[in-house]
Design a protein around this motif. Structure first.
Motif, PDB file in Angstrom:
ATOM      1  N   GLY A   1       0.840  -1.192   0.000  1.00  0.00           N
ATOM      2  CA  GLY A   1       0.000   0.000   0.000  1.00  0.00           C
ATOM      3  C   GLY A   1       0.872   1.238   0.000  1.00  0.00           C
ATOM      4  O   GLY A   1       0.667   2.166  -0.786  1.00  0.00           O
ATOM      5  N   LEU A   2       1.901   1.196   0.850  1.00  0.00           N
ATOM      6  CA  LEU A   2       2.760   2.371   0.944  1.00  0.00           C
ATOM      7  C   LEU A   2       3.422   2.648  -0.395  1.00  0.00           C
ATOM      8  O   LEU A   2       3.665   3.787  -0.758  1.00  0.00           O
ATOM      9  CB  LEU A   2       3.823   2.134   2.005  1.00  0.00           C
ATOM     10  CG  LEU A   2       3.264   2.265   3.410  1.00  0.00           C
ATOM     11  CD1 LEU A   2       4.272   1.763   4.415  1.00  0.00           C
ATOM     12  CD2 LEU A   2       2.917   3.706   3.684  1.00  0.00           C
ATOM     13  N   LEU A   3       3.695   1.585  -1.148  1.00  0.00           N
ATOM     14  CA  LEU A   3       4.296   1.817  -2.462  1.00  0.00           C
ATOM     15  C   LEU A   3       3.307   2.542  -3.361  1.00  0.00           C
ATOM     16  O   LEU A   3       3.674   3.340  -4.210  1.00  0.00           O
ATOM     17  CB  LEU A   3       4.708   0.486  -3.083  1.00  0.00           C
ATOM     18  CG  LEU A   3       5.818  -0.229  -2.321  1.00  0.00           C
ATOM     19  CD1 LEU A   3       6.168  -1.532  -3.000  1.00  0.00           C
ATOM     20  CD2 LEU A   3       7.043   0.677  -2.239  1.00  0.00           C
ATOM     21  N   LEU A   4       2.013   2.234  -3.159  1.00  0.00           N
ATOM     22  CA  LEU A   4       1.014   2.838  -4.053  1.00  0.00           C
ATOM     23  C   LEU A   4       0.652   4.248  -3.600  1.00  0.00           C
ATOM     24  O   LEU A   4       0.383   5.122  -4.411  1.00  0.00           O
ATOM     25  CB  LEU A   4      -0.247   1.978  -4.062  1.00  0.00           C
ATOM     26  CG  LEU A   4      -0.097   0.617  -4.713  1.00  0.00           C
ATOM     27  CD1 LEU A   4      -1.326  -0.217  -4.495  1.00  0.00           C
ATOM     28  CD2 LEU A   4       0.175   0.787  -6.197  1.00  0.00           C
ATOM     29  N   GLN A   5       0.679   4.439  -2.286  1.00  0.00           N
ATOM     30  CA  GLN A   5       0.120   5.688  -1.761  1.00  0.00           C
ATOM     31  C   GLN A   5       0.716   6.938  -2.422  1.00  0.00           C
ATOM     32  O   GLN A   5      -0.020   7.865  -2.733  1.00  0.00           O
ATOM     33  CB  GLN A   5       0.317   5.743  -0.260  1.00  0.00           C
ATOM     34  CG  GLN A   5      -0.668   6.688   0.410  1.00  0.00           C
ATOM     35  CD  GLN A   5      -0.578   6.586   1.919  1.00  0.00           C
ATOM     36  OE1 GLN A   5       0.441   6.164   2.455  1.00  0.00           O
ATOM     37  NE2 GLN A   5      -1.646   6.952   2.573  1.00  0.00           N
ATOM     38  N   PRO A   6       2.017   6.979  -2.646  1.00  0.00           N
ATOM     39  CA  PRO A   6       2.563   8.212  -3.217  1.00  0.00           C
ATOM     40  C   PRO A   6       1.851   8.641  -4.481  1.00  0.00           C
ATOM     41  O   PRO A   6       1.812   9.827  -4.811  1.00  0.00           O
ATOM     42  CB  PRO A   6       4.016   7.837  -3.516  1.00  0.00           C
ATOM     43  CG  PRO A   6       4.319   6.771  -2.553  1.00  0.00           C
ATOM     44  CD  PRO A   6       3.052   6.010  -2.361  1.00  0.00           C
ATOM     45  N   LEU A   7       1.259   7.693  -5.205  1.00  0.00           N
ATOM     46  CA  LEU A   7       0.530   8.082  -6.425  1.00  0.00           C
ATOM     47  C   LEU A   7      -0.644   8.979  -6.086  1.00  0.00           C
ATOM     48  O   LEU A   7      -1.128   9.743  -6.901  1.00  0.00           O
ATOM     49  CB  LEU A   7       0.040   6.836  -7.153  1.00  0.00           C
ATOM     50  CG  LEU A   7       1.152   5.964  -7.726  1.00  0.00           C
ATOM     51  CD1 LEU A   7       0.560   4.733  -8.382  1.00  0.00           C
ATOM     52  CD2 LEU A   7       1.963   6.762  -8.726  1.00  0.00           C
TER      53      LEU A   7
END
Lengths: 483, 688, 502, 102, 164
Positions: free
Chosen positions: B655-661
């Protein structure tokens, strides 16, 4: 054209009439008494729904799978009517809980409800539109009203931002979709889905391109990855009742339109859309869940969860060859209507009480409003898919479809996702029950909201405990014309 | 009468129930409930016994107890010569010890509990003896184990007692488990655990070639393996080598307990079982199972006797001698001396119980267990001395005491069937005479070396103090040794008579055609079939063994009585050997390290494993990923660890990898959408 | 009279009634819930006279259409296996509710959840329709989550969510398995009716799908049992749960797993089960030894009992695996039946004994010492003779002392399994020694030795506690001495299963 | 001879331009202009296809007209929202309105 | 190179050039103004395609209404749209790649399709055709459009109105 056809439009007409009347009434009502207008909106949905029922009865009487009117541009079949009922339910419930919401937040109460009704009309049209032009039009109709509603609280910067973002994103995707439709038109030489189905020969890759671009529009409506990113921001910023509406109404109609377009218009031998959607479904549910896991804001969490649920519903399209797919989808739409609206209503109550949407701020709500908290338990479990709730049976239906279609991997992924989702849904319950309340003063919940919650709760439980009637209905409704 | 045999265990059981629930209410009357119960069951038991003597048929009664599919597992009881004579002995000795205990335990606040447990013990023991199947036998077997556990730790505040009781239960449990596996094997082969069914099956099986089991390099006949597994139980219970270690420590219990359980009856249960299951052992190819039994017994007899020589605690010496005598019995059974072994069991019960009770009486008087702190006791306590002497002579095997006859039977059998065993046993007999004489010399002769004012035990509990007692060495304030009250001495006398006379049933001519009565009464049917003749009494052999015994006594007398050679010189001369024996050949130490420490270490290790590996796999994964650092920062109220970290951290990480998007900027979103669209189309075209 | 349905829904009714009682009136709430628990118990007893000892198949079937459109119905029934477990459930619920009279915090919710839980558990045992079964199966999770989460110990939230997640993973896997079965019935006659599916046995053989379905079920049940290495949720849940919660958890919820194995995995996937029987037996043996050894390393009484559960459930699984291994070998039928009887007996025994043990711990911890450290005690027997007697009896029962219930179970399991998988059984038998070791050690550290002055004047068992504990002790002794009546009932199902496995 | 292809190439270029505008502008209004270009591209297609594929019933024209009207409505709604946002947030730059994110 | 071609290319150039300016120009006013040639160019193309009615509407609504509206708003929001303000965001390169990719994709796909030749010369154009089809099959669409307009206007007024 014969005027007889108009009778198939009664629900739309009723709602439209109500909307217009509302606008006029608004002019003549003193600002302090505009709250009454809300009741009008709520009331309008009832005859419309009744009309839907009536039409369904007529179709049964005619033993017909549905009728196409206005030169095939508009199709009224059980499928459409079912979705219309769901949409109307959304409109009515949202109008109900908005009764005490808009007055005091904006002077333009009348317009708010009118726009809600217009959006409702748009939903009804989406459910039936069987022509690219009409589809584009109705989708845009819903979108425009939604933009306005999302940004309706003019003084609230979050609302403003939500409106603008929603608009920009929506408009852009509309552009893409329009382009896609134009291609479909070009390839088929007609805008009627029925013709497209027959004439989409020799399209080859172009068909994929066209469908892909069209999907951008639908994806936006049902917040399917990668067209989902507006969802959390808009859901968080928009007025909570509107968020609730967006999470169920346009979504349901969007799925209806998607299903009709693909199943009627795009023959499988032209485009392997189930395969395409299997991938998208997997992506959508996973992304939605993973991001929901990180949220502390209830509305935002629900936004991501609604993305995840879009993913589950897409399983049905992926598993299209299973006889369980479409019924599952339809059932899920209804279940989702109840449980998600319910969740948002609770969020509404909570934020009214605590003035915040942060989950930790709702700690110990079970002490202050036991019934509301209890309802939330049901909604959360239902969203997770724990029996005996509507959400469970819905998931059961969809999983079954996936297994039936041999998509075990997708079903397994969905299972994994459900487990993940348990984690954040229970997180809410944890706040409500396991954490001590800052204060113990009991909450007062407005009667309208109580009714709304009650309906959602009863719906979630009843449909879950005794699904038979609904199942019967969806089994009927899955006969969509030309699909 | 035999139909009433079920009453025999029932009376003590009832008394147990009464004492457990109403014990405190009964108070001083509690013992008499127990004694009464024992008296009743003794009545029935002797009735049954006499009936058998008069030649009644053996009698079996069965009832379904459990079912499995079509099979039925029964419980019930068997009355035949063996069980009859054994219950008779048990009830008799038991009853006497109960009486004795009234005096010995007098004033102990927990007397009711004491008698409750004793009663339960008798119930279990009698059940075990009368049982008709391995199942019921096992039940009784475990119950007496439990009672031994409870009674060894009767002074439950004393750490040493706690340790001893645990040691006892666990050590025997090891044997029991082997036996349990043996019983499983029986059920596997014969589909039943009923004695008669099993034995008949074994007998039949003996005719065909036995099925064999591969154990590494060896091929063992299945029936032998089974028999040996079953033998595991007796090894534990009867303190045979290498599971003998618990018995000496068991002396932590009150002396009557030592007498009844750890001398007369329970420890004999193992021998009894071997006797009871004799066919199982006998019908193994070349009686090989019996050979094993014989050697285990022989080795035990010798080692125990050796260790006894170097002990100073009177009860320990007796304990080791018990072990050694049990070894004799096993050896006897092993060398086809069916009658001999069991006969020794009976006589031993009498004289060993006698010895313990007398020892108890001594301890009662001098408040110490250490024979070096006694001396000259023959004058102040004549009865005790006399009775002890009787026991001593019986144990040593001096003509015409009972021990002489039974031991001689064993040696006789060994001499005929297993000469090597005979030699070793003779040595053991010599040692027996030696250490017993040493004991007598130290305790009863020479000057009194007792402590003037015995220290109260450090474990002394407050309520004992209130009762004004220092148990177990009942301290009556006077430092001078004195004779015990009649309630204790009378049983001694009775037992002394038995110890003296019980042997005469083995005198040739007491039975039909010149044989002895016991041979006639307790014989194994299988022998005739196999054409095995029990050797008849022979004077030369008897005299030889008598000579050995006297030699042993003489040596002891020279060293400890007349002190021509001082014992410390002997010790110095023996050097390491002495230490070796005194420290029980370091066997206990070894077990302590290997099993206790080892086991605990293993447990601790696995616990660590459980927490850190099985449960924490996830965390391990987590730690090894770069994410973790960020995760720790972002762990919010929802985070839980353990498995949930699997879900939590891993997914959270993704999730954290996606959140920056999710920048909040519309045009970023649209870019993602457009790119996504492109990819989507490309991918789908790819598949075309 | 639909006695099953009544039994099943009485607790639910009770929960609803509680819903409308004022939360302030704690005593009334307690009494009402106890009343309903008792009523349920009585109702379940009323099944007995109607139960025909002759019939092996399901009896007293009560059914009604539910979702005919997809072949789902409400169908309940009992056979030997479920009957005894149902009785165990109703009894222990009564005792737990009674014990929980001490609970003063959020009494209404507490009792409500308990009754809800009871319906869930009963449903699992009664259900003869996979869908129904699944519904109840999941239904047990939610109340337990809250029971642990609200009334639990310091790390309750962690334990609760861990329990919930673990079990949900399993049950969803099982759901897929169920669906696989369903869709492999011939299209015309698709149903979730368990006896029917067992009769038709789709997915017979050892094909890929059969494997998948089997492992789906396996995961779910193995986590519940819990089998090594899926056990790590257990210690946490047990330690954190309130006493009554631990009791129910250990006594009933764990049985759901083994029940599932016997009721579904065996008859539905005999081939696959047979194929993996040895592996599963190996896991069971590991569980036995491992559980016992780890228990020995515990200093927290609850953890100790929890790990002893791992050990005991290992015996059950050993027997089940043995039965599966005997598939297709008629000559072993009786042995298999014996093993299965043992397994069921062990389920009951473990329920009664471990239930008692947790209560014993609770009695000490909740109201007296507020510590569970094994080393904090010593010499308690002098202070609490009655309590000591009960506890020691329970512990000896747990270490399989003959004459008590545990022994019967273990004996049958051993003799039965040994005939089928001797080596594994022999290994497992060694566990008996270790079990004995740690229980004796515990007894010694708590009850024997010098009295710890801190506890010099604790009160002995009071009336309520006695009422809770004594029935269990009585059961241990009665069925330990004469198990036949119980076994006659159990044997029906075992023989039936074995007959299927030929 | 100008064929359908020419128009398609042109429209696709126009579409790309519009999208590029949407993607690269900060200013909401500018983004809106980009969107207008995209819609026009779609319209070019519609009309062109009418000419080449569906000359008899000119559905494409209808579509074009509809799209134009929708474009108008979007402009109205969008601009209204933008103006209102500008009032309260003093900016119409998308990257400066990000209360909502994450 | 006939007249049609000539017209097409000029119009195309006009459209693209205008579009380019719309998208790229730093000055939003310029951008907005350069919408005009683009839209007019498109209108011209409609003429080439014999869609006079559409052309008319295009000029009326787009050039007439929308562009003006946009200019109007740009001026209104001067503060944010002034020349001093950076107009381009940080994702230009990425955006370029993506758009390029999409365009190439479009070409790659669309040009492969075997489009038939123009279906004969367009029948003599009569606005009636459009009108009729609007009345007959698309009457519903027509009605809906009016609703859409109504809704948007109402909403827009509410939103845009300055509150006091």
């Amino acid at each position: 054209m014969n005027w007889q056809d108009l009778r198939w439009l009664v629900p739309e007409l009723v709602l439209t009439g109500a909307a217009v009347a509302l606008l006029l009434a608004d002019l003549m009502t003193a600002p302090d008494r505009r709250r009454q207008l809300g009741w009008f909106a709520v009331a309008a949905a009832v005859p419309a729904a009744a009309a839907c029922g009536q039409l369904l009865a007529e179709l049964q009487a005619l033993r017909s799978g549905g009728v196409r009117i206005f030169a095939d541009t508009y199709t009224v079949d059980p499928f459409a009517l079912y979705v219309k009922l769901v949409a109307l339910g959304a409109v009515a419930l949202v109008a109900l809980v908005s009764l005490d919401y808009f007055p005091g937040r904006t002077p333009h109460v009348g317009e708010a409800f009118a726009l809600l009704l217009f959006a409702g009309v748009g939903l009804l049209l989406m459910a039936s539109a069987s022509d690219l032009i009409l589809l584009l039009l109705s989708i845009e109709f819903v979108s425009l009203s939604s933009y306005l509603l999302a940004g309706f609280l003019k003084r609230d910067p979050k609302s403003n931002e939500a409106g603008v973002k929603y608009f920009l994103y929506g408009a852009a995707t509309t552009g893409v979709m329009a382009y896609g439709f134009s291609l479909l038109y070009g390839l088929a030489g007609s805008t009627s889905l029925y013709d497209v189905a027959t004439r989409l020969g020799r399209a080859g890759g172009a068909a994929y391109l066209a469908v892909g671009m069209a999907l951008a529009g639908f994806g936006f409506k049902v917040s399917m990855v990668p067209f989902h990113q507006w969802t959390p921001d808009v859901y968080e910023g928009a007025p909570t009742p509107i968020t609730a509406f967006l999470s169920v109404g346009p979504k349901a109609a969007g799925f209806a339109a998607l299903v009709r377009t693909l199943s009627v218009g795009i023959p499988l031998e032209q485009v392997q859309w189930p395969l395409l959607l299997a991938g998208l479904s997997a992506l959508t549910m996973t992304v939605g869940n993973l991001l929901a896991l990180l949220q502390r804001n209830l509305k935002r969490m629900l936004a991501y969860s609604s993305i995840a649920h879009a993913g589950y519903v897409l399983m049905a399209l992926a598993a299209w060859k299973s006889a369980w797919a479409l019924p599952g989808l339809l059932y899920y739409l209804l279940a989702y209507l109840f449980m998600n609206l319910g969740a948002f209503f609770v969020a509404l109550v909570a934020s009214e009480a605590t003035g915040s949407d942060e989950i930790p701020d709702h700690a110990g709500l079970s002490q202050r409003a036991p019934w509301v908290a209890a309802a939330m338990v049901v909604f959360m479990l239902s969203l997770t898919g724990i029996p005996p709730t509507a959400g469970f049976f819905g998931k059961f239906y969809l999983f079954a479809a996936a297994v039936d279609a041999g998509l075990l991997w997708l079903a397994a992924l969905a299972v994994a996702n459900s487990v993940v989702s348990l984690y954040y849904y229970v997180g809410v319950l944890r706040a409500l029950y396991l954490m001590p309340p800052p204060e113990r003063t009991p909450l007062s919940v407005s009667p309208a909201l109580r009714v709304g919650l009650g309906v959602a709760l009863v719906g979630t439980v009843a449909v879950g405990l005794y699904p038979q009637p609904v199942v019967g209905f969806v089994e009927l409704a899955r006969r969509l014309l030309g699909g | 009468m035999a139909r009433l045999a079920w009453l025999i265990p029932l009376f003590p059981l009832a008394s147990y129930a009464v004492l457990i629930f109403r014990g405190r209410a009964l108070g001083d009357r509690a013992p008499f409930v127990a004694i009464g119960a024992m008296a009743l069951s003794a009545l029935v038991a002797w009735g049954v016994f006499v009936e058998q003597v008069l030649g009644a048929e053996s009698f079996v009664w069965r009832a379904a107890w459990a079912v499995g599919g079509q099979r039925v597992i029964t419980v019930g009881y068997t009355v035949d010569h063996l069980s009859a004579i054994t219950v008779a002995m048990i009830t008799l000795v038991g009853g006497l010890i109960f009486v004795y205990s009234v005096g010995y335990m007098g004033g102990d606040p927990y007397t009711p509990r004491f008698f409750a447990f004793l009663s339960l013990f008798c119930a279990g023991m009698l059940t075990m003896v009368l049982a008709n199947s391995f199942l019921l036998m096992l039940i009784g077997w475990e119950v007496i184990g439990l009672c031994s556990y409870l009674l060894i730790g009767f002074y439950f505040r004393r750490r040493s007692a706690n340790m001893a009781q645990m040691k006892a239960f666990l050590t025997t449990r090891v044997g029991d488990t082997l036996m349990l596996i043996g019983i499983m094997a029986l059920f596997w082969q014969f589909g039943t655990v009923d004695y008669h069914a099993v034995f008949e099956a074994v007998q039949r099986g003996a005719k065909e070639a036995a099925a064999v089991v591969r154990l590494g390099p060896w091929e063992v006949p299945l029936v032998t393996l089974t028999a040996l597994l079953v033998f595991g139980g007796p090894i534990g219970k009867s303190g045979q080598f290498p599971l003998h270690v618990w018995l000496p420590d068991a002396m932590e219990g009150p002396t009557p307990v030592s007498a009844l359980i750890h001398a007369a009856t329970m420890v004999a249960a193992g021998v009894y079982l071997v006797g009871r299951a004799y066919p199982l052992f006998f019908y193994t190819p070349h009686h090989e199972a019996l050979t094993v039994v014989a050697w285990v017994g022989t080795v035990t007899a010798l080692l125990a006797a050796l260790m006894a020589v170097a002990q100073d605690d009177i009860k320990r010496i007796l304990a080791y001698s018990t072990i050694s005598q049990l070894g004799f019995m096993m050896a006897g059974l092993g060398v086809l001396g069916y009658t001999a072994g069991l006969f020794h069991l009976l006589t031993h019960a009498f004289f060993k119980a006698l010895l313990f009770l007398a020892a108890g009486s001594v301890i009662h008087a001098v408040h110490t267990n250490n024979i070096k702190e006694m001396g000259g006791l023959w004058r102040p306590m004549p009865v005790t001395f006399g009775t002890f002497l009787a026991g001593f002579l019986a144990l040593a095997g001096v003509f015409p005491f009972s021990g002489f006859w039974s031991k001689d039977e064993i040696l006789l059998e060994a001499y005929h069937h297993e000469p090597a065993v005979y030699t070793v046993l003779t040595a053991a007999a010599f040692l027996t005479a030696l250490y017993m004489s040493r004991l007598v010399a130290y305790a009863f002769f020479g000057p009194y070396r007792g402590p003037a004012h015995p220290e109260p035990d450090p474990w002394l509990p407050e309520d004992y103090a209130r009762a004004g007692l220092y148990r177990p060495h009942g301290y009556h304030g006077s430092a001078e040794p004195h004779e015990s009250p009649p309630v204790m001495t009378v049983p001694l006398v009775v037992l002394a008579l038995l110890a003296f006379g019980a042997g005469f049933v083995a005198v040739p001519g007491t039975g039909p055609e010149g044989g002895s009565w016991i041979h006639h009464f307790l014989k194994f049917k299988g022998f005739e079939a196999a054409g095995i003749q029990a050797p008849s009494f022979s004077w030369p052999l008897a005299l030889r063994s008598l000579g050995v015994v006297l030699a042993g006594m003489a040596v002891a007398w020279v060293v400890y009585g007349l002190e021509w050679v001082r014992s410390d010189q002997v010790r110095a001369w023996a050097g390491p050997a002495y230490g070796f024996l005194r420290n029980r050949m370091y066997i206990d130490t070894l077990y302590g390290w290997v099993f206790v420490r080892g086991g605990l270490a293993l447990a601790a290790g696995l616990w660590w494993f459980d927490r850190h590996v099985v449960d924490g796999l996830v965390n391990l994964v987590g730690w090894t990923t770069v994410l973790t650092s960020r995760l720790h920062r972002l762990v919010d109220t929802y985070v839980v660890d353990g498995l949930v970290n699997l879900v939590g951290w891993a997914t959270r990480g993704l999730g954290l990898l996606l959140q920056p998007l999710q920048t909040g900027r519309a045009y970023n979103y649209i870019l993602v959408a457009a790119a996504g669209l492109a990819v989507l189309v490309v991918v789908s075209l790819w598949r075309l | 009279m639909p006695i099953l349905t009544i039994t099943l829904f009485l607790p639910l009714l009770g929960a609803l009634v509680l819903l409308f009682l004022p939360r302030e009136d704690a005593d009334r709430i307690r009494r009402v819930s106890l009343g309903f628990a008792l009523a349920t118990f009585v109702a379940s007893l009323l099944i007995l006279p109607r139960f025909e000892l002759g019939r092996r198949e399901m009896q007293r079937i009560e059914q009604a259409a539910w979702i005919p459109a997809v072949g789902i119905q409400y169908k309940v029934g009992v056979d030997g296996l479920s009957l005894v477990l149902v009785l165990l459930t109703t009894l222990l619920t009564v005792l737990s509710v009674l014990y929980s009279f001490r609970e003063g915090h959020r009494v209404k919710e507490y009792n409500l959840l308990f009754l809800l839980l009871e319906t869930g558990m009963l449903g699992v045992f009664f259900a003869l329709d996979f869908f129904l079964f699944y519904v109840f199966w999941e239904l047990t999770l939610v109340p337990m989550y809250f029971l642990i989460g609200i009334w639990g110990g310091p790390r309750r939230e962690y334990a609760a969510i861990k329990f919930f997640l673990y079990t949900l993973v399993g049950s969803l896997a099982m759901l897929l398995g169920i669906l696989l079965l369903y869709f492999h019935l011939p299209p015309g006659q698709r149903t979730f009716d368990v006896p029917e599916i067992v009769r038709q046995r789709p997915l017979s053989g050892t094909g890929l799908l059969a494997q998948l379905a089997f492992w789906g079920f396996f995961l779910s049940f193995a986590i519940k049992v819990p089998m090594w290495p899926f056990h790590t949720w257990l210690p946490d849940a047990h330690v954190e749960a309130p006493t009554a919660g631990s009791v129910i958890l250990a006594a009933i919820l764990l049985k759901l797993g083994t029940y599932g194995f016997v009721r579904f995995s065996l008859p539905l996937f005999p081939e696959v089960f047979h194929q993996h029987a040895l592996l599963i037996a190996a896991l069971a043996v590991v569980g036995v030894l491992y559980g016992a050894l780890v228990a020995m390393a515990q200093t927290d009484l609850k953890k100790l009992v929890a790990y002893s559960s791992v050990n005991h459930m290992g015996y059950v699984m050993l027997a089940v695996a043995a039965a599966a291994h005997a598939y297709g070998r008629p000559e072993l039928a009786d042995a298999a039946a014996t093993a299965l009887n043992g397994a069921t007996m062990e389920m009951l025994a473990h329920g009664v004994i471990t239930g008692a043990l947790f209560l014993v711990v609770g009695v000490l911890y909740d109201d007296r010492t507020h510590t569970r450290g094994v080393d904090d005690f010593g010499g308690l027997w002098a202070v609490l003779p009655k309590y000591g007697a009960v506890s020691i009896t329970a512990m000896f029962a747990s270490l399989g002392l003959p004459g008590l219930m545990g022994f019967v179970a273990e004996f049958l399991i051993f003799v039965g399994s040994f005939s089928i998988i001797p080596v594994f059984t022999a290994l497992a038998a060694l566990g008996v020694v270790i079990t004995a070791a740690f229980f004796l050690w515990t007894i010694q550290r708590i009850f024997l030795g010098p009295t710890n002055p801190r506890w010099a004047n604790l009160p002995d068992l009071d009336r309520r506690e006695a009422w809770v504990l004594v029935p269990l002790v009585v059961l241990m002794v009665v069925f330990g001495v004469y198990p036949k009546p119980l076994l006659d009932v159990i044997n029906l199902t075992s023989s039936q299963l074995v007959a299927m496995l030929r | 001879m100008i064929g359908l292809a020419h128009y398609l190439v042109l429209s696709s270029l126009l579409f790309g331009l519009g999208l590029f505008g949407v993607l690269t502008r900060r200013n909401a209004v500018a983004i809106l202009m980009g969107i207008e270009l995209m819609l026009n591209a779609a319209n070019v297609n519609f009309v062109a296809f009418t000419r080449f594929v569906d000359p008899t019933f000119v559905r494409g024209h209808i579509a074009a007209l509809v799209v134009i009207t929708l474009a108008a409505c979007e402009a109205v709604v969008g601009l209204a929202l933008v103006i209102n946002a500008y009032r309260h947030l003093e900016t119409v730059n998308v990257d400066q309105v990000d209360l909502l994110k994450g | 190179m006939n007249a049609e071609a000539l017209a097409f290319y000029t119009l195309a150039a006009m459209v693209l050039a205008g579009g380019g300016l719309v998208v790229l120009s730093r000055n939003l006013v310029h951008a907005a103004v350069s919408l005009v040639p683009t839209l007019l160019g498109v209108a011209g193309l409609y003429v080439l395609l014999h869609a006079e009615f559409v052309t008319a509407i295009q000029i009326l609504i787009y050039v007439g209404a929308i562009t003006v509206l946009i200019l109007f708003v740009i001026l209104l929001t001067e503060g944010a749209t002034g020349l001093r303000v950076r107009q381009r965001n940080e994702q230009v390169p990425l955006a370029f790649v993506v758009c390029g990719a999409l365009v190439l994709l479009l070409w790659g796909v669309l040009l492969r399709v075997p489009w038939g030749p123009p279906a004969g010369p367009m029948p003599a154009y009569n606005p009636g055709a459009v009108g009729r089809s609007f009345l007959l099959p698309y009457v519903l669409a027509f009605e809906v459009i009016s609703l859409v307009i109504l809704a948007s206007l109402v909403g827009a007024i509410v939103i845009a109105r300055r509150e006091e």
